[in-house]
Design a protein around this motif. Structure first.
Motif, PDB file in Angstrom:
ATOM      1  N   TYR A 483      -1.313   3.424   3.282  1.00 43.08           N
ATOM      2  CA  TYR A 483      -1.575   3.628   4.717  1.00 43.08           C
ATOM      3  C   TYR A 483      -0.312   3.764   5.582  1.00 43.08           C
ATOM      4  CZ  TYR A 483      -6.150   1.971   3.209  1.00 43.08           C
ATOM      5  OH  TYR A 483      -7.341   1.813   2.566  1.00 43.08           O
ATOM      6  N   GLY A 484       0.835   3.611   4.954  1.00 41.45           N
ATOM      7  CA  GLY A 484       2.074   3.781   5.714  1.00 41.45           C
ATOM      8  C   GLY A 484       2.653   2.459   6.187  1.00 41.45           C
ATOM      9  N   HIS A 485       3.883   2.539   6.619  1.00 42.84           N
ATOM     10  CA  HIS A 485       4.583   1.332   7.056  1.00 42.84           C
ATOM     11  C   HIS A 485       4.025   0.784   8.375  1.00 42.84           C
ATOM     12  CE1 HIS A 485       7.686   1.219   3.974  1.00 42.84           C
ATOM     13  NE2 HIS A 485       7.760   2.562   4.065  1.00 42.84           N
ATOM     14  N   GLU A 486       3.482   1.628   9.227  1.00 37.96           N
ATOM     15  CA  GLU A 486       2.888   1.126  10.460  1.00 37.96           C
ATOM     16  C   GLU A 486       1.693   0.232  10.151  1.00 37.96           C
ATOM     17  OE1 GLU A 486       1.934   4.300  13.051  1.00 37.96           O
ATOM     18  OE2 GLU A 486       4.037   4.890  13.417  1.00 37.96           O
ATOM     19  N   ALA A 487       0.897   0.616   9.211  1.00 44.25           N
ATOM     20  CA  ALA A 487      -0.236  -0.210   8.794  1.00 44.25           C
ATOM     21  C   ALA A 487       0.268  -1.504   8.168  1.00 44.25           C
ATOM     22  CB  ALA A 487      -1.122   0.557   7.818  1.00 44.25           C
ATOM     23  N   GLY A 488       1.367  -1.394   7.379  1.00 46.60           N
ATOM     24  CA  GLY A 488       1.937  -2.600   6.789  1.00 46.60           C
ATOM     25  C   GLY A 488       2.439  -3.555   7.855  1.00 46.60           C
ATOM     26  N   ASP A 489       3.116  -3.014   8.906  1.00 42.50           N
ATOM     27  CA  ASP A 489       3.585  -3.867  10.002  1.00 42.50           C
ATOM     28  C   ASP A 489       2.424  -4.524  10.726  1.00 42.50           C
ATOM     29  OD1 ASP A 489       6.158  -3.170   9.376  1.00 42.50           O
ATOM     30  OD2 ASP A 489       6.348  -1.649  10.952  1.00 42.50           O
ATOM     31  N   PHE A 490       1.312  -3.782  10.885  1.00 41.74           N
ATOM     32  CA  PHE A 490       0.131  -4.339  11.530  1.00 41.74           C
ATOM     33  C   PHE A 490      -0.439  -5.511  10.722  1.00 41.74           C
ATOM     34  CE2 PHE A 490      -4.476  -4.400  12.228  1.00 41.74           C
ATOM     35  CZ  PHE A 490      -4.521  -4.596  13.599  1.00 41.74           C
ATOM     36  N   VAL A 491      -0.462  -5.347   9.410  1.00 42.63           N
ATOM     37  CA  VAL A 491      -0.961  -6.424   8.540  1.00 42.63           C
ATOM     38  C   VAL A 491      -0.069  -7.648   8.669  1.00 42.63           C
ATOM     39  CG1 VAL A 491      -1.316  -7.085   6.135  1.00 42.63           C
ATOM     40  CG2 VAL A 491      -2.118  -4.865   6.957  1.00 42.63           C
ATOM     41  N   LEU A 492       1.273  -7.450   8.684  1.00 38.99           N
ATOM     42  CA  LEU A 492       2.197  -8.581   8.813  1.00 38.99           C
ATOM     43  C   LEU A 492       1.989  -9.314  10.147  1.00 38.99           C
ATOM     44  CD1 LEU A 492       5.506  -7.037   7.387  1.00 38.99           C
ATOM     45  CD2 LEU A 492       4.016  -8.725   6.305  1.00 38.99           C
ATOM     46  N   CYS A 549      -6.770   2.395  11.776  1.00 43.14           N
ATOM     47  CA  CYS A 549      -7.481   3.609  11.326  1.00 43.14           C
ATOM     48  C   CYS A 549      -8.936   3.335  10.966  1.00 43.14           C
ATOM     49  CB  CYS A 549      -6.743   4.235  10.145  1.00 43.14           C
ATOM     50  SG  CYS A 549      -6.687   3.162   8.679  1.00 43.14           S
ATOM     51  N   GLY A 550      -9.336   2.059  10.969  1.00 38.90           N
ATOM     52  CA  GLY A 550     -10.715   1.697  10.667  1.00 38.90           C
ATOM     53  C   GLY A 550     -10.928   1.151   9.272  1.00 38.90           C
ATOM     54  N   GLU A 551      -9.958   1.324   8.405  1.00 39.83           N
ATOM     55  CA  GLU A 551     -10.082   0.819   7.048  1.00 39.83           C
ATOM     56  C   GLU A 551      -9.887  -0.698   7.019  1.00 39.83           C
ATOM     57  OE1 GLU A 551     -10.915   2.434   4.357  1.00 39.83           O
ATOM     58  OE2 GLU A 551     -11.021   4.419   5.345  1.00 39.83           O
ATOM     59  N   ARG A 552     -10.529  -1.334   6.053  1.00 34.72           N
ATOM     60  CA  ARG A 552     -10.379  -2.775   5.879  1.00 34.72           C
ATOM     61  C   ARG A 552      -9.568  -3.036   4.607  1.00 34.72           C
ATOM     62  NH1 ARG A 552     -13.447  -6.308   8.786  1.00 34.72           N
ATOM     63  NH2 ARG A 552     -14.983  -5.387  10.211  1.00 34.72           N
ATOM     64  N   VAL A 553      -8.601  -3.928   4.723  1.00 32.70           N
ATOM     65  CA  VAL A 553      -7.762  -4.293   3.591  1.00 32.70           C
ATOM     66  C   VAL A 553      -7.678  -5.806   3.543  1.00 32.70           C
ATOM     67  CG1 VAL A 553      -6.405  -2.178   3.656  1.00 32.70           C
ATOM     68  CG2 VAL A 553      -5.669  -4.155   4.988  1.00 32.70           C
ATOM     69  N   SER A 554      -7.269  -6.307   2.406  1.00 33.06           N
ATOM     70  CA  SER A 554      -7.065  -7.754   2.267  1.00 33.06           C
ATOM     71  C   SER A 554      -5.903  -7.995   1.312  1.00 33.06           C
ATOM     72  CB  SER A 554      -8.327  -8.444   1.734  1.00 33.06           C
ATOM     73  OG  SER A 554      -8.660  -7.936   0.453  1.00 33.06           O
TER      74      SER A 554
END
Length: 601
Positions: A483-492, A549-554
């Motif tokens: 999902y890209g680094h922006e998604a990774g930063d959001f998760v952090l 983006c609407g996707e769910r991750v864990s």
């Protein structure tokens, strides 16, 4: 009977009136018999005058034209104003004493260019010179006025012929005084003149110092007005010629005209500044500007035109300035402009003195002590009152300056407080930047080191239990890859919020680097088992996260724990090593379990 009495009364009254009217004429024809028992005599009732059109007339020519003299009856008859020609005076003096007597012939008016006294005796003719245009060393007596010593032998009779040539007004009142009376009068006049000029000097210098202190032009204008006026009065009274500029000769009269016209110019400028006409009375300000330009032309005219014309311009300019400024002051007083009433009162006194001075010079008013010294009396009172007004303005400016300084100090204090707040906020922001992670808002390595050192110090001081939890996220790299680094930063960021939410107020949470987090927990109670804490953290982190983006991750987490008791010499580095070791042991155990589970499947 009644008619006869009435007729007799009318006749008696007419005779008395005729006697009173004829007394001066009879007295004018008599000889002045000087007795040492009387200290002073006025020459007016005993003199004759002749207005000569020919300036080159000599004493010998005069002796051949005795019939042209006219008698005087009182002192006013000797005031000839601005007469173009020279004036000759004649009087006879006799000594009634059986002993020789010494007398002083003194002219009251000091502003006479050339005064020549001819003393006609039976055997000789004595000549003495004096006057404001005559050098001091050539005068009969070194005095500011025209003064001549007169020696009379016992029962001697002499005829005095006096020739007066002057560019200005010819006020020719003169007296015969004993030396004692003359010097007593001279000391008294010198005292008042010294007081007058001392006052002018003090006021001029004082206001000049105020100008340098406050930078207010009104004080400079007043100082220049006093300077010009004082210069003119010095020349007019003969003191300047006697002490400073005897070499000027006839130009002393030009100096008088120059001083008074310059003083009129500065007086106009002072009135504009003092009354602030530019703000309160713009039309009057324009009128005074126009008149001031005329005054400057008058100053130039005093330098280049003939002296009699310059003196006429001086009188007209001075009278116009006083009158115009008085009318302006009255208008400003009606408008309730500050200090205008005091200005009007002061200028009224000066106008009275200047008017008397000018009208006496023009021959309209009689010559006496008031008309002779009117401008000095009026100017002294006027300048004192204006000094009071300027002192009031000085106090007002002082209060305004103090108020401005207080306001400035208050403003500076407020600005200083605001600046301190800004510095404190900036310092706090800098400390936040230095100690906190920009992405998650948790402590960074530097902040973790500072907080850990303080926590360990408290732990050793109070003997409490401390725990360090090292959290390392699992399955985080695939999120960055997918999902890209922006998604990774959001998760952090979301993980950091969950960790901060679970931590207590006294706990310290930090992002140690990448996807690793540190929690330092102080004062761990027995009931707060580390297993329960790890379980809550694991559950919170494993909860799904919805990406923008609407996707769910864990993700999952591996937790390593290290503890320190109060007596331990633990450091942050030792705790990190121990927690890191435990964390990798957990990772190895989880990997082994996953492997067995996969083989069993």
């Amino acid at each position: 009977m009644h008619a006869r009495r009435l007729l007799a009364g009318v006749y008696t009254g007419v005779m008395l009136l005729l006697a009173v009217y004829c007394t001066p004429w009879a007295q004018a024809n008599t000889l002045l018999s000087a007795s040492p028992s009387q200290a002073s005599y006025s020459f007016a009732p005993y003199s004759e005058f002749w207005l000569a059109d020919e300036q080159s007339l000599t004493i010998n020519d005069l002796l051949n034209q005795q019939d042209k003299f006219q008698q005087t009856h009182q002192a006013e008859d000797l005031n000839f104003g601005y007469t173009r020609g020279d004036v000759w005076l004649r009087t006879k003096v006799s000594n009634d004493s059986q002993e020789p007597q010494r007398w002083m012939v003194a002219f009251e008016y000091p502003f006479l260019d050339y005064v020549t006294l001819y003393t006609l005796r039976q055997q000789r003719l004595d000549v003495q010179q004096s006057g404001s245009a005559v050098p001091v060393e050539q005068r009969a007596l070194a005095h500011r006025q025209a003064v001549f010593p007169l020696e009379l032998a016992a029962h001697e009779t002499v005829t005095l012929y006096t020739h007066v040539a002057a560019s200005g007004s010819k006020m020719l009142s003169y007296n015969l005084l004993t030396p004692e009376a003359f010097y007593t009068q001279n000391d008294r006049h010198n005292f008042w003149l010294a007081t007058y000029f001392g006052m002018l000097l003090a006021m001029g210098l004082y206001n000049l110092l105020l100008f340098f202190g406050f930078k207010e032009r009104v004080f400079l204008h007043y100082s220049l007005f006093v300077a010009g006026f004082g210069l003119a009065i010095l020349a007019f009274n003969g003191i300047g010629t006697l002490m400073f500029w005897s070499f000027l000769g006839e130009n002393t009269s030009r100096l008088v005209a120059l001083g008074f016209t310059f003083a009129s110019t500065m007086a106009t400028l002072f009135a504009q500044s003092f009354l602030n006409t530019e703000t309160y009375c713009p039309r009057w300000h324009q009128v005074l500007n126009t008149f001031r330009n005329y005054c400057w032309l008058a100053v130039i005219a005093s330098l280049v035109l003939p002296i009699p014309t310059a003196l006429h311009i001086m009188d007209v300019t001075g009278f116009m300035a006083a009158l115009l400024l008085l009318i302006c002051g009255c208008y400003c007083s009606l408008r309730r402009i500050p200090s205008a009433r005091l200005f009007v009162f002061a200028w009224s006194i000066f106008l009275l003195g200047a008017g008397v001075f000018s009208l006496r010079n023009l021959g309209i008013l009689p010559a006496n002590f008031i008309t002779l010294h009117g401008i000095q009396i009026g100017s002294a009172l006027e300048m004192l009152l204006l000094s009071f007004a300027l002192a009031s303005r000085f106090n007002k400016l002082k209060r305004q300056k103090e108020r401005a300084q207080a306001d400035m100090l208050t403003a500076l204090k407020k600005q200083e407080a605001v600046l301190e707040q800004k510095v404190a906020a900036r310092t706090k922001a800098l400390e936040h930047l230095a100690n906190c992670d920009m992405l998650t808002g948790l402590l960074n390595r530097h902040g973790l080191a500072r907080c850990a050192a303080e926590a360990l110090e408290r732990n050793r001081e109070y003997g409490q239990r401390l725990a360090l939890l090292m959290l390392d996220l699992d399955r985080f790299k695939p999120i960055n890859d997918c999902y890209g680094h922006e998604a990774g930063d959001f998760v952090l960021q979301q993980i950091a919020k969950r960790i901060a939410h679970l931590a207590r107020t006294c706990d310290h949470c930090a992002r140690f680097g990448g996807d690793e987090f540190i929690i330092i927990m102080e004062n761990i109670e027995p009931e707060d088992t580390l297993e329960n804490i790890q379980t809550r953290i694991d559950e919170a982190i494993r909860s799904p996260i919805k990406l923008p983006c609407g996707e769910r991750v864990s993700v999952s987490v591996s937790i390593g724990v290290s503890t320190a008791q109060g007596a331990d010499d633990a450091t942050l580095a030792s705790l990190l090593r121990e927690a890191d070791s435990h964390m990798y042991a957990v990772k190895f155990r989880q990997a082994a379990e996953c492997y067995r589970y996969g083989s069993a499947s």
